[in-house]
Design a protein around this motif. Sequence first.
Motif: not given
Length: 219
Positions: A129, A132, A135-136, A182-183
């Motif tokens: 979390t 992720f 990165e945003k 996310i993936r």
Amino acid sequence: MIRKLKEDKITVALPKGRLFNQTISIFKDAEILSEDLNSETRKLIIESKDFYFLLVRAKDVPTYVENGIADLGVAGDDVILESCPDVYIPVDLNIGVCSIVVAGLPESKEKYFSNPTSIKVSTKYPKITQSFFAEKGIKAQIIELYGSVELAPLVGLSDFIVDIVETGRTLKENGLIVIDHIRKSSAKLIINRVSYKTNKDKVYPIIEKLHKILKKGDQ
């Protein structure tokens, strides 16, 4: 007992439940394993002709493999990314397939996509979390929970959750929706680094047989 006999057999750490059954099925299809194993047993160590199978919690599999208690293990991307074990990951078994997602109440969707400077997120996966949202460029206050994370947005503990989703049924039944992906996550074969070198006469054929059967399944 395991350490004493380890030179004679390969030790495999597997999570209990469906992933255990799916792994055993692949091992049999690949002619790695010849026997039927009782997945309903209460034993924590199952012995076969060529293997010891350690039945452990999913999140504990990398620990047993990294520390050399097990030569091999099967763990999902969610577990691997969260624990970051120092192991080899040579095979994607393509089982236990699910998605790691951001979810929340429908009315929270607008807030999520309006470039918030800070949000609260409840999750069992704080590392995934944090990475992720970093990165945003979003500062996320992460609240770590160990079960029923779907409850958090319903009672105002957090704005969103990060969790793994297979069918989405649990989210739907609790009035939540998937807001961001996310993936993908699937189960991987992981191997202890020392065993990969010292037991290569036993480990390499397992990898080759798995690649062969999985490639055949893709055709």
